[in-house]
Design a protein around this motif. Structure first.
Motif, PDB file in Angstrom:
ATOM      1  N   SER A   1       0.913   3.910  -3.014  1.00 24.11           N
ATOM      2  CA  SER A   1       0.532   5.286  -2.698  1.00 24.11           C
ATOM      3  C   SER A   1       1.600   6.280  -3.139  1.00 24.11           C
ATOM      4  CB  SER A   1       0.289   5.437  -1.199  1.00 24.11           C
ATOM      5  OG  SER A   1      -0.787   4.623  -0.779  1.00 24.11           O
TER       6      SER A   1
ATOM      7  N   LEU B   1      -4.130   8.144   3.920  1.00 25.30           N
ATOM      8  CA  LEU B   1      -4.492   7.569   2.628  1.00 25.30           C
ATOM      9  C   LEU B   1      -3.883   6.178   2.471  1.00 25.30           C
ATOM     10  CD1 LEU B   1      -4.757   9.318  -0.764  1.00 25.30           C
ATOM     11  CD2 LEU B   1      -3.431   7.225  -0.629  1.00 25.30           C
ATOM     12  N   GLN B   2      -2.631   6.022   2.906  1.00 25.69           N
ATOM     13  CA  GLN B   2      -1.985   4.711   2.859  1.00 25.69           C
ATOM     14  C   GLN B   2      -2.721   3.707   3.739  1.00 25.69           C
ATOM     15  OE1 GLN B   2       2.005   5.713   3.990  1.00 25.69           O
ATOM     16  NE2 GLN B   2       2.404   6.840   2.088  1.00 25.69           N
TER      17      GLN B   2
ATOM     18  N   SER C   1       0.826  -1.205   0.000  1.00 27.95           N
ATOM     19  CA  SER C   1       0.000   0.000   0.000  1.00 27.95           C
ATOM     20  C   SER C   1       0.861   1.256   0.000  1.00 27.95           C
ATOM     21  CB  SER C   1      -0.923   0.001   1.227  1.00 27.95           C
ATOM     22  OG  SER C   1      -1.806  -1.108   1.186  1.00 27.95           O
TER      23      SER C   1
ATOM     24  N   MET D   1      -5.827   2.658   1.866  1.00 28.01           N
ATOM     25  CA  MET D   1      -5.528   1.701   0.804  1.00 28.01           C
ATOM     26  C   MET D   1      -5.226   0.323   1.386  1.00 28.01           C
ATOM     27  SD  MET D   1      -2.735   1.788  -2.332  1.00 28.01           S
ATOM     28  CE  MET D   1      -3.389   3.275  -3.061  1.00 28.01           C
TER      29      MET D   1
ATOM     30  N   ALA E   1      -3.029  10.744  -3.836  1.00 25.26           N
ATOM     31  CA  ALA E   1      -1.765  10.975  -3.140  1.00 25.26           C
ATOM     32  C   ALA E   1      -0.955  12.063  -3.846  1.00 25.26           C
ATOM     33  CB  ALA E   1      -0.966   9.673  -3.059  1.00 25.26           C
TER      34      ALA E   1
ATOM     35  N   MET F   1      -6.696   6.358  -6.048  1.00 24.03           N
ATOM     36  CA  MET F   1      -6.062   6.641  -4.762  1.00 24.03           C
ATOM     37  C   MET F   1      -4.615   7.095  -4.960  1.00 24.03           C
ATOM     38  SD  MET F   1      -7.660   3.495  -2.503  1.00 24.03           S
ATOM     39  CE  MET F   1      -7.315   4.138  -0.862  1.00 24.03           C
ATOM     40  N   MET F   2      -3.938   6.518  -5.946  1.00 24.68           N
ATOM     41  CA  MET F   2      -2.583   6.961  -6.273  1.00 24.68           C
ATOM     42  C   MET F   2      -2.594   8.417  -6.749  1.00 24.68           C
ATOM     43  SD  MET F   2      -1.443   3.441  -8.217  1.00 24.68           S
ATOM     44  CE  MET F   2       0.156   3.988  -8.841  1.00 24.68           C
TER      45      MET F   2
END
Length: 204
Positions: free
Chosen positions: A103, A190-191, A99, A194, A171, A167-168
């Motif tokens: 990220s 965020l990590q 993850s 994920m 980030a 999600m990437m």
């Protein structure tokens, strides 16, 4: 699908000295594009920065567009090469480490190749070419993640790849926003998000 090539293709050097000259020209072009923007950079300036004559630049790259497309091709190869390396190591990573790697992946790539995003988003690359890069990245992510979730359907894993890709990108947005307070905490959360998401995906 790789980005479309310029109609005026670059000449590919056959000798090592020529390849080194082309590498220097591309490096100079990337620096100029970052500093001046695609429209602001000139072929004369690029040649001077590379320590080459303008004739030498035109010998390998007949137009500024050809230079930009050559850079995009090289960046795309580097991008997918990095994804392949992560895929090879992914089965040895626990979900938390994977993850973190996912990220930070685009953040790290953008730092290494600052001209890449500028050329894709505001340079001469057609929107369809930028989309083809994003779609291939999604496909590569789907393949990587499917290794950890072979019990999931292809349709499910495509949706997972779309979600992870977004999600990437989130980030990247957190990293790029000027003056954001608590930036590292936001990236950490965020990590964590994920990790929780992927744990559910990978579970039987």
């Amino acid at each position: 699908m790789p980005p479309q090539k310029s109609t005026e293709a670059r000449r590919l050097p056959q000798r090592q000295r020529g390849r080194e000259r082309v590498a220097a020209l591309l490096e100079a072009a990337a620096a100029c594009f970052v500093e001046k923007g695609y429209d602001g950079a000139t072929m004369t300036e690029i040649a001077a920065r590379a320590g080459a004559s303008i004739g030498s630049l035109y010998q390998f790259f007949p137009t500024k567009e050809a230079l930009a497309h050559a850079l995009i091709e090289d960046y795309a190869q580097a991008l997918f090469g990095e994804v392949a390396k992560l895929a090879e190591r992914s089965e040895d990573l626990d979900t938390s480490e994977l993850s973190v790697r996912l990220s930070m992946f685009l953040i790290t790539f953008r730092k290494r190749h600052p001209a890449f995003v500028m050329l894709v988003e505001s340079g001469p690359v057609p929107a369809a070419d930028g989309m083809s890069i994003r779609r291939r990245l999604r496909a590569e992510l789907q393949a990587l993640l499917t290794r950890r979730a072979p019990h999931r359907s292809a349709e499910d894993m495509y949706a997972v790849a779309v979600t992870v890709q977004q999600m990437m990108k989130a980030a990247v947005a957190i990293q790029a926003e000027p003056g954001m307070p608590g930036r590292q905490k936001a990236l950490s959360q965020l990590q964590d998000a994920m990790q929780l998401y992927l744990h559910g995906v990978f579970s039987e």
